[in-house]
Design a protein around this motif. Structure first.
Motif, short mmCIF file in Angstrom:
data_model
loop_
_atom_site.label_atom_id
_atom_site.label_comp_id
_atom_site.label_asym_id
_atom_site.label_seq_id
_atom_site.Cartn_x
_atom_site.Cartn_y
_atom_site.Cartn_z
N UNK A 79 0.82 -1.22 0.00
CA UNK A 79 0.00 0.00 0.00
C UNK A 79 0.85 1.27 0.00
N UNK A 80 2.03 1.22 0.61
CA UNK A 80 2.87 2.42 0.67
C UNK A 80 3.38 2.82 -0.72
N UNK A 81 3.45 1.87 -1.64
CA UNK A 81 3.91 2.16 -3.00
C UNK A 81 2.78 2.70 -3.88
N UNK A 82 1.53 2.50 -3.46
CA UNK A 82 0.41 2.89 -4.29
C UNK A 82 0.12 4.39 -4.17
N UNK A 83 -0.37 4.96 -5.25
CA UNK A 83 -0.76 6.37 -5.28
C UNK A 83 -2.28 6.43 -5.39
N UNK A 84 -2.87 7.31 -4.59
CA UNK A 84 -4.32 7.48 -4.59
C UNK A 84 -4.70 8.64 -5.50
N UNK A 85 -5.61 8.39 -6.43
CA UNK A 85 -6.15 9.45 -7.28
C UNK A 85 -7.45 9.89 -6.61
N UNK A 134 1.40 7.94 -14.47
CA UNK A 134 1.37 6.71 -15.26
C UNK A 134 1.46 5.54 -14.31
N UNK A 135 0.85 4.44 -14.68
CA UNK A 135 0.91 3.26 -13.83
C UNK A 135 -0.17 2.27 -14.18
N UNK A 136 -0.52 1.45 -13.18
CA UNK A 136 -1.49 0.39 -13.36
C UNK A 136 -2.58 0.53 -12.30
N UNK A 137 -3.85 0.48 -12.71
CA UNK A 137 -4.98 0.58 -11.78
C UNK A 137 -5.00 -0.68 -10.92
N UNK A 138 -4.92 -0.49 -9.60
CA UNK A 138 -4.95 -1.61 -8.67
C UNK A 138 -6.35 -1.80 -8.10
N UNK A 139 -7.05 -0.69 -7.84
CA UNK A 139 -8.37 -0.79 -7.24
C UNK A 139 -9.21 0.42 -7.60
N UNK A 140 -10.49 0.19 -7.87
CA UNK A 140 -11.47 1.26 -8.06
C UNK A 140 -12.21 1.37 -6.73
N UNK A 155 -9.30 6.04 -7.07
CA UNK A 155 -8.53 4.91 -7.60
C UNK A 155 -7.24 4.75 -6.83
N UNK A 156 -6.74 3.50 -6.77
CA UNK A 156 -5.39 3.23 -6.29
C UNK A 156 -4.57 2.82 -7.51
N UNK A 157 -3.40 3.44 -7.68
CA UNK A 157 -2.56 3.21 -8.84
C UNK A 157 -1.17 2.78 -8.39
N UNK A 158 -0.63 1.73 -9.02
CA UNK A 158 0.74 1.31 -8.79
C UNK A 158 1.60 1.98 -9.85
N UNK A 159 2.45 2.93 -9.46
CA UNK A 159 3.22 3.68 -10.46
C UNK A 159 4.39 2.91 -11.07
N UNK A 160 4.73 1.73 -10.55
CA UNK A 160 5.91 1.00 -11.06
C UNK A 160 5.64 0.27 -12.34
#
Length: 160
Positions: A79-85, A134-140, A155-160
């Protein structure tokens, strides 16, 4: 505005001969109507204007297995790596541009800067919400056609 000010305003309106006066401030709305010759006195309506309060975010409980300590530390690292939109405006959240079209993004979708993620309707205007990362959608985090508040996570986004 206190009671004395309201009483003075009523007296002033009665003496001025006006039949109706409306006064509205940030937190109070006053309407003073003086009666005609057939009616006696004046009628005063005082209405408090309700202020909108943010709805509390309801968080879903997380189910943990017997080895919950190891799982929770792994979950926190992820979760610490994820970015919240978050929502930039108040309105109604829509995942599709129209009911007959596919959703903008799904869980697992790769997004780039400027990609449209959703639409938020505010006062009959449909505002496209574009990705700033930029990244990958992890959760809506929001259901389709749900009301959203300003700064509410979408949204939660994984930027890696």
């Amino acid at each position: 505005m206190d009671l004395k000010d309201i009483q003075n305003l009523i007296k002033f309106v009665a003496k001025s001969g006006a039949s109706e006066v409306k006064l509205e401030t940030d937190d109070i709305k006053i309407t003073i109507k003086t009666g005609s010759e057939n009616e006696r006195g004046e009628t005063t309506y005082i209405q408090q204007i309700p202020t909108m309060q943010a709805q509390p975010n309801i968080q879903q409980p997380q189910v943990q297995e017997a080895n919950g300590a190891n799982q929770s530390s792994t979950q926190e690292d992820a979760d610490s790596k994820l970015i919240t939109i978050k929502s930039p405006i108040i309105g109604t959240f829509y995942r599709k541009p129209s009911p007959d079209k596919p959703v903008f993004v799904e869980v697992g979708s790769t997004i780039n800067i400027g990609d449209v993620l959703c639409v938020i309707e505010a006062m009959k205007l449909f505002n496209e919400i574009e990705s700033e990362i930029s990244g990958k959608i992890v959760k809506v985090l929001i259901d389709d056609s749900s009301p959203v508040e300003f700064d509410q996570p979408l949204f939660l986004v994984d930027p890696s």
